[in-house]
Design an enzyme around this catalytic site. Structure first.
Site, PDB file in Angstrom:
ATOM      1  N   ASP A   1      24.603  40.827  30.355  1.00 48.41           N
ATOM      2  CA  ASP A   1      23.666  40.559  31.441  1.00 48.41           C
ATOM      3  C   ASP A   1      23.580  39.053  31.701  1.00 48.41           C
ATOM      4  OD1 ASP A   1      21.360  41.409  33.202  1.00 48.41           O
ATOM      5  OD2 ASP A   1      20.286  40.097  31.809  1.00 48.41           O
TER       6      ASP A   1
ATOM      7  N   GLU B   1      28.451  40.093  33.669  1.00 49.01           N
ATOM      8  CA  GLU B   1      27.753  39.995  34.943  1.00 49.01           C
ATOM      9  C   GLU B   1      27.809  38.509  35.289  1.00 49.01           C
ATOM     10  OE1 GLU B   1      23.591  41.397  36.995  1.00 49.01           O
ATOM     11  OE2 GLU B   1      23.474  40.379  35.062  1.00 49.01           O
TER      12      GLU B   1
END
Length: 702
Positions: free
Chosen positions: A356, A392
């Site tokens: 993330d 990401e």
């Protein structure tokens, strides 16, 4: 308290480098890092966590690691730490021994956070983070639990499926199972429910090869969300990087412990031929900004674990939009992240990770650095370099958008694929050129530094944003239930309600929505790169126009199995099967305009009249159709299957498209607008009828 304690430290039988609580068979070795603490106390608790039964100062300190060995302490023992040191927020130090701290290396978490002002290191009521709060936080705090690592894996091995054969499915443990009518009620929302036969059967029939699970490491429900009757559904507020999230456990007297339940899930996924990818959040923690609670990292060593403002260390340096940023550039924080990753691979047998806000992990003193310490450490690690790593590739800091900027072996979520495909099928102008780029693996972003064509993780929808169904059903987001006045979430969804906002009885609108979804799904699965589907998209799941269900732990976010679209599921399954049947659609190497083989090109682009595309046509804003012939790369190992393939993507009106002449002709193997999309039909002559809003695929004839 330690003077009357039955516990006493002893000299360990060997030097131990492990951090955390390590059960040795006769006792437990405790070790925790703090660079700036003056002393560290280990606190032991009763089995229910309500009584602190011992408080002992760790006797050894070496290299900023406090440690001690306690004979007789066995698995099941609850514990935490209290750190002594300076409370000088202006210098970045927030030590407060009145606050019980969670071990960053705790393998299992016991209890639940009960939000109380005592969890803050300062007087929360005053609003002044320079004050000092003397209340004991232990009654409200979770504890670590000593674990026995013994487990029978029954010979389980990593699957290590090639990226070219990988089809990902992003899923939420609870959301996937809560409304499934065939999942036993006691297993809904649990790790065990994820691998019960109805769910495994669905995934196998769909054809996905890996599940990418939203965060399963221990995380918190934000106090402000609970106060509004909401919760942290997605899980992007981690606090324990080694512990499985306990809310997904099956409970009861006969239920195994958290580690065993998670391991059982992984083992059963592997037996079904499905890899397990974990979404991990090493960019920030649940403690928030300098005004947040003191639960672990902040109390152990705020100045070491977090990036602080260079102008005033009192304040957090927020690159993530969550209040804090983990200081991965610090060697011991980097070690924690790497130890955590290795633990999930070696001990828990997961197959890879999705990071993330991964740009944060590459931030050095000068900003994002693809050659930074984190990436160097990953690439030299023989364990981690061999698992699936997905970034990401952005955060909210300056220069944080880094699509295409990560080094091998990372793959990257490619939001340009999502936006281009949504826009093209919506009929937006000037997208034929960008569409060509994403169809062949986005070389404009990824074809550098010896990266391959599988660097791009292609997706149409993910947990953050509209589902695929909502992309064709809503023009606007409908997030009022989130309690933020409907202003949260993305406001540029590239969506199109196609004539009605939300569900409708209009058969024409519903048919048009179904046709566009099939065209978009087909685009995903004929594109070079690695396809990822959002769980529920294959059965038409809707979130009623909410594009930010991070706080909706209810039927809004859970997959709507009772209203599943079986016809769409069959189409998605057929498309994945078609992709596997034609390896030319998933190659390791980027395709070139010509190859060394005489008379053969790897890739060529065509206009409807059969001529190759010209610069003038590429620049024509109104163009809505594109033809593509592709073959194996000259550098590719030939894997069999028909070669070459020809595809036509038509977001405009119906038309005729002239295919290149070929001995044996062409056979239509896909027409996303047809009643039977996969019915094979030999093409008579060179011209093919291409319906409106359709993708057609042609294979060589006999």
């Amino acid at each position: 308290m330690s003077s009357s304690s039955p516990f006493a430290f002893a000299r360990p039988e060997r030097i131990r480098a492990e951090l955390g609580a390590e059960f040795t068979g006769e006792g437990t070795h405790f070790a925790v890092f703090s660079e700036n603490a003056e002393a560290m106390e280990l606190c032991l608790f009763s089995p229910d966590g309500t009584e602190e039964v011992a408080r002992l100062e760790l006797p050894s300190r070496e290299g900023s690691i406090f440690s001690g060995y306690l004979p007789g302490v066995r698995p099941g023992q609850l514990y935490g730490y209290r750190a002594h040191g300076a409370y000088e927020p202006e210098r970045g130090h927030r030590f407060n021994p009145n606050k019980l701290l969670l071990d960053p290396y705790a393998r299992e978490i016991a209890g639940q956070i009960r939000w109380d002002d005592a969890l803050w290191g300062y007087d929360l009521a005053s609003g002044d983070d320079l004050t000092f709060d003397a209340r004991d936080s232990a009654p409200f705090m979770v504890k670590g639990r000593v674990q026995d690592p013994d487990f029978d894996w029954e010979g389980d091995q990593a699957i290590a499926r090639p990226w070219t054969e990988t089809v990902l499915c992003e899923a939420h443990v609870k959301g996937l199972t809560m409304l499934h009518p065939d999942v036993p009620e006691a297993l809904r929302g649990t790790y065990e429910g994820m691998v019960c036969e109805p769910v495994l059967d669905h995934l196998r029939r769909l054809g996905v090869t890996a599940v990418e699970l939203l965060p399963c490491q221990f995380f918190l429900d934000d106090r402000q969300l609970l106060d509004k009757g909401l919760s942290n559904y997605w899980g992007y507020q981690s606090l324990g990087y080694f512990a499985p999230e306990p809310r997904y456990l099956r409970t009861g007297d006969t239920a195994p412990g958290a580690i065993r339940q998670f391991k059982d899930m992984v083992k059963r996924f592997h037996k079904a031929g499905i890899e397990v990818i974990m979404d991990v959040v090493y960019n920030h923690t649940a403690e928030g900004s300098e005004r947040g609670p003191t639960l672990g990292f902040r109390g152990l060593d705020n100045a070491a674990y977090y990036m602080l403002s260079p102008e005033n260390p009192r304040y957090s340096f927020d690159q993530t939009g969550t209040g804090n940023t983990l200081s991965v550039a610090h060697p011991m924080v980097l070690r924690m992240v790497l130890d955590s990753l290795r633990y999930w691979v070696q001990v828990m047998h997961v197959d890879g990770f999705r990071f993330d806000l991964a740009s944060t992990l590459g931030r050095e003193a000068t900003g994002f650095d693809r050659e930074g310490g984190f990436f160097d450490a990953i690439r030299q690690d023989p364990i981690l370099a061999g698992v699936k790593l997905i970034a990401e590739p952005w955060d909210v800091g300056l220069g944080g958008y880094q699509v295409g900027g990560f080094p091998h072996p990372f793959r990257e979520w490619n939001d340009k694929f999502r936006d281009t495909v949504r826009g093209f099928w919506r009929g937006d102008e000037a997208l034929v050129g960008p569409l060509a780029n994403v169809l062949v693996g986005s070389p404009q972003q990824f074809n550098h530094s010896d990266r391959g064509a599988t660097a791009s993780i292609n997706f149409l929808a993910a947990h953050d944003g509209f589902t695929l169904m909502d992309t064709v059903s809503y023009n606007d987001r409908h997030n009022e239930a989130n309690g933020e006045g409907g202003a949260d979430g993305h406001d540029n969804n590239l969506s199109d309600n196609m004539g009605a906002e939300g569900p409708t009885e209009d058969e024409g609108v519903n048919a048009a929505r179904a046709r566009r979804r099939r065209a978009m799904i087909a685009t995903l699965l004929v594109s070079q790169g690695v396809p990822m589907m959002l769980a529920g998209d294959a059965i038409g799941n809707s979130q009623q126009g909410n594009n930010n269900v991070y706080c909706q732990d209810n039927e809004t976010a859970w997959i709507d199995w009772p209203h599943r679209d079986d016809a769409l599921f069959d189409f998605c399954s057929g498309m994945i099967e078609l992709r596997h049947a034609h390896p030319v659609l998933a190659q390791d190497n980027f395709l070139l305009g010509a190859s060394s083989e005489e008379g053969r090109v790897e890739i060529a682009w065509f206009q409807p009249d059969g001529r190759e595309m010209t610069p003038e046509l590429w620049e024509q804003a109104s163009l809505r159709v594109l033809g593509l012939q592709l073959d194996y790369s000259a550098r590719e190992v030939f894997l069999g299957g028909p070669r070459p393939l020809f595809m036509v993507l038509n977001a405009g009106d119906a038309l005729e498209f002239t295919l290149p002449e070929r001995e044996g002709g062409w056979v239509r193997v896909l027409d996303t607008a047809a009643d039977d999309c996969f019915a094979e039909q030999a093409l008579e002559g060179a011209a093919a009828a291409i319906p409106a809003q359709a993708l057609c695929l042609f294979a060589p004839g006999a």
